[in-house]
Design a protein around this motif. Structure first.
Motif, PDB file in Angstrom:
ATOM      1  N   GLN A 133       3.993   1.556  11.118  1.00 21.81           N
ATOM      2  CA  GLN A 133       4.030   0.823   9.855  1.00 21.81           C
ATOM      3  C   GLN A 133       5.305   0.003   9.758  1.00 21.81           C
ATOM      4  O   GLN A 133       6.417   0.545   9.857  1.00 21.81           O
ATOM      5  CB  GLN A 133       3.941   1.801   8.677  1.00 21.81           C
TER       6      GLN A 133
ATOM      7  N   SER B 259       5.774  -2.490   7.170  1.00 22.12           N
ATOM      8  CA  SER B 259       6.032  -2.906   5.795  1.00 22.12           C
ATOM      9  C   SER B 259       5.959  -1.696   4.863  1.00 22.12           C
ATOM     10  O   SER B 259       4.983  -0.942   4.884  1.00 22.12           O
ATOM     11  CB  SER B 259       5.014  -3.964   5.352  1.00 22.12           C
TER      12      SER B 259
ATOM     13  N   ARG C 114       5.758  -1.980   1.665  1.00 18.79           N
ATOM     14  CA  ARG C 114       4.987  -2.341   0.481  1.00 18.79           C
ATOM     15  C   ARG C 114       3.611  -1.687   0.462  1.00 18.79           C
ATOM     16  O   ARG C 114       3.027  -1.499  -0.602  1.00 18.79           O
ATOM     17  CB  ARG C 114       4.815  -3.865   0.409  1.00 18.79           C
ATOM     18  N   ASP C 115       3.083  -1.363   1.640  1.00 21.02           N
ATOM     19  CA  ASP C 115       1.719  -0.847   1.715  1.00 21.02           C
ATOM     20  C   ASP C 115       1.633   0.665   1.555  1.00 21.02           C
ATOM     21  O   ASP C 115       0.534   1.222   1.531  1.00 21.02           O
ATOM     22  CB  ASP C 115       1.098  -1.228   3.067  1.00 21.02           C
ATOM     23  N   VAL C 116       2.770   1.335   1.471  1.00 17.03           N
ATOM     24  CA  VAL C 116       2.767   2.799   1.378  1.00 17.03           C
ATOM     25  C   VAL C 116       3.577   3.205   0.156  1.00 17.03           C
ATOM     26  O   VAL C 116       4.769   2.898   0.062  1.00 17.03           O
ATOM     27  CB  VAL C 116       3.382   3.450   2.634  1.00 17.03           C
ATOM     28  N   GLU C 117       2.945   3.882  -0.768  1.00 14.61           N
ATOM     29  CA  GLU C 117       3.630   4.309  -1.979  1.00 14.61           C
ATOM     30  C   GLU C 117       3.256   5.755  -2.283  1.00 14.61           C
ATOM     31  O   GLU C 117       2.361   6.330  -1.649  1.00 14.61           O
ATOM     32  CB  GLU C 117       3.247   3.410  -3.152  1.00 14.61           C
TER      33      GLU C 117
ATOM     34  N   THR D 182      -0.318   7.558  -1.890  1.00 10.31           N
ATOM     35  CA  THR D 182      -1.169   6.932  -0.880  1.00 10.31           C
ATOM     36  C   THR D 182      -1.909   8.008  -0.092  1.00 10.31           C
ATOM     37  O   THR D 182      -1.335   9.010   0.317  1.00 10.31           O
ATOM     38  CB  THR D 182      -0.329   6.077   0.080  1.00 10.31           C
TER      39      THR D 182
ATOM     40  N   MET E 200      -2.648   6.535   8.175  1.00 12.96           N
ATOM     41  CA  MET E 200      -3.191   5.839   7.018  1.00 12.96           C
ATOM     42  C   MET E 200      -4.193   4.804   7.507  1.00 12.96           C
ATOM     43  O   MET E 200      -3.930   4.089   8.477  1.00 12.96           O
ATOM     44  CB  MET E 200      -2.065   5.152   6.241  1.00 12.96           C
TER      45      MET E 200
ATOM     46  N   ASN F 175      -6.020   1.519   8.087  1.00 12.16           N
ATOM     47  CA  ASN F 175      -5.595   0.122   8.093  1.00 12.16           C
ATOM     48  C   ASN F 175      -6.822  -0.746   7.859  1.00 12.16           C
ATOM     49  O   ASN F 175      -7.515  -1.134   8.796  1.00 12.16           O
ATOM     50  CB  ASN F 175      -4.926  -0.221   9.430  1.00 12.16           C
TER      51      ASN F 175
ATOM     52  N   SER G  74      -7.243  -3.747   7.002  1.00 11.28           N
ATOM     53  CA  SER G  74      -7.228  -5.150   7.436  1.00 11.28           C
ATOM     54  C   SER G  74      -7.308  -5.291   8.939  1.00 11.28           C
ATOM     55  O   SER G  74      -7.275  -6.400   9.461  1.00 11.28           O
ATOM     56  CB  SER G  74      -5.951  -5.835   6.930  1.00 11.28           C
ATOM     57  N   ASP G  75      -7.418  -4.183   9.626  1.00 14.07           N
ATOM     58  CA  ASP G  75      -7.398  -4.201  11.089  1.00 14.07           C
ATOM     59  C   ASP G  75      -8.781  -3.826  11.609  1.00 14.07           C
ATOM     60  O   ASP G  75      -9.307  -2.766  11.305  1.00 14.07           O
ATOM     61  CB  ASP G  75      -6.364  -3.205  11.609  1.00 14.07           C
TER      62      ASP G  75
ATOM     63  N   LYS H 177      -2.813   3.280  10.845  1.00 17.42           N
ATOM     64  CA  LYS H 177      -1.367   3.173  10.953  1.00 17.42           C
ATOM     65  C   LYS H 177      -0.795   4.568  11.156  1.00 17.42           C
ATOM     66  O   LYS H 177      -1.133   5.513  10.443  1.00 17.42           O
ATOM     67  CB  LYS H 177      -0.773   2.539   9.684  1.00 17.42           C
TER      68      LYS H 177
END
Length: 251
Positions: free
Chosen positions: A122, A124, A126-129, A132, A189, A191, A193-194, A201
């Motif tokens: 990973q 970024s 921003r994608d993990v908070e 999640t 996690m 992904n 978009s992949d 990820k």
């Protein structure tokens, strides 16, 4: 069709000679054409518990067309008195992750394995908070599909601020029900978009359950929280060195 994620992870057994010791989980990581087995460092050595295995065994599929067929690979942990695994350390102390380079020639092309790569880490935050959803893929108490030699998954959520070192250590927390035998499991996690063949990820390496010293064992339930070491340590542990360790000896 078998989900590719299940083919990344293998059951790890530790031995002192022929004497069985413990069971754990591990997964494959590929970088620059080299293949590594990743697990928790305390699987290969744990001084406080006097755990000192001299070899590992991993079980993997032997035939892509027949998941019932399996093979066992025995890996010596020492060569000429020196350990073959790599482990890390940072200002917070030892990192509970170990990698062992494998001789790729002992893994036939017909073996249906999948490998995480640096592209699965990973990049970024921003994608993990907090909250999640993630999965922990492994072998809790050694439990798995013994016919098809596949791990099971547990659902978890991120339970601490991802990207921050919890209490100054190189790990984050997950909220999940875990057991012995899950040490070394990948924390992943989805992904979305992949559209590659392994759309996940790799966030961390599950280490152990977290507990607090003042918990009343009779009145208070366990926290149900777990430590997962940030997976970016794999970039350090698999980096080329001036004198890299040769692949682990196979017996």
């Amino acid at each position: 069709m078998i989900e590719p994620l299940l083919l990344t992870t293998v059951r790890v057994s530790t031995f002192d000679g022929d004497r069985p010791l413990t069971g754990a989980s591990g997964f494959f990581f590929e970088r620059g054409g080299r293949v590594f087995l990743v697990t928790s460092r305390h699987v290969v050595i744990d001084t406080p518990s006097d755990h000192n295995p001299d070899r590992l065994e991993i079980e993997f599929h032997a035939d892509a067309q027949n998941l019932v067929a399996s093979s066992v690979l025995s890996i010596l942990l020492f060569r000429d008195g020196k350990s073959v695994w790599r482990q890390g350390k940072d200002p917070g102390g030892d990192i509970d992750v170990a990698v062992i380079e494998l001789d790729r020639t002992v893994l036939p092309a017909s073996v249906p394995l999948r490998f995480f790569t640096p592209a699965h880490l990973q990049s970024s935050l921003r994608d993990v908070e907090v909250g999640t959803s993630v999965l922990v893929v492994g072998f809790p108490l050694g439990f798995h599909d013994t016919v098809h030699h596949l791990p099971v998954v547990r659902q978890a959520v991120i339970a601490s601020s991802f990207g921050l070192r919890f209490q100054g250590q190189g790990y984050f927390l997950t909220d999940a029900r875990t057991h012995r035998g899950t040490s070394g499991a990948p924390v992943v996690m989805r992904n979305v978009s992949d559209d590659t063949s392994l759309p996940w990820k790799l966030l961390g390496v599950h280490s152990s359950r977290m507990d607090i010293g003042n918990r009343d064992l009779e009145l208070d339930e366990s926290l149900g929280l777990n430590c997962a070491w940030y997976a970016d340590i794999l970039l350090t542990l698999t980096a080329d060195a001036a004198d890299p360790n040769p692949p682990a000896p196979i017996v």
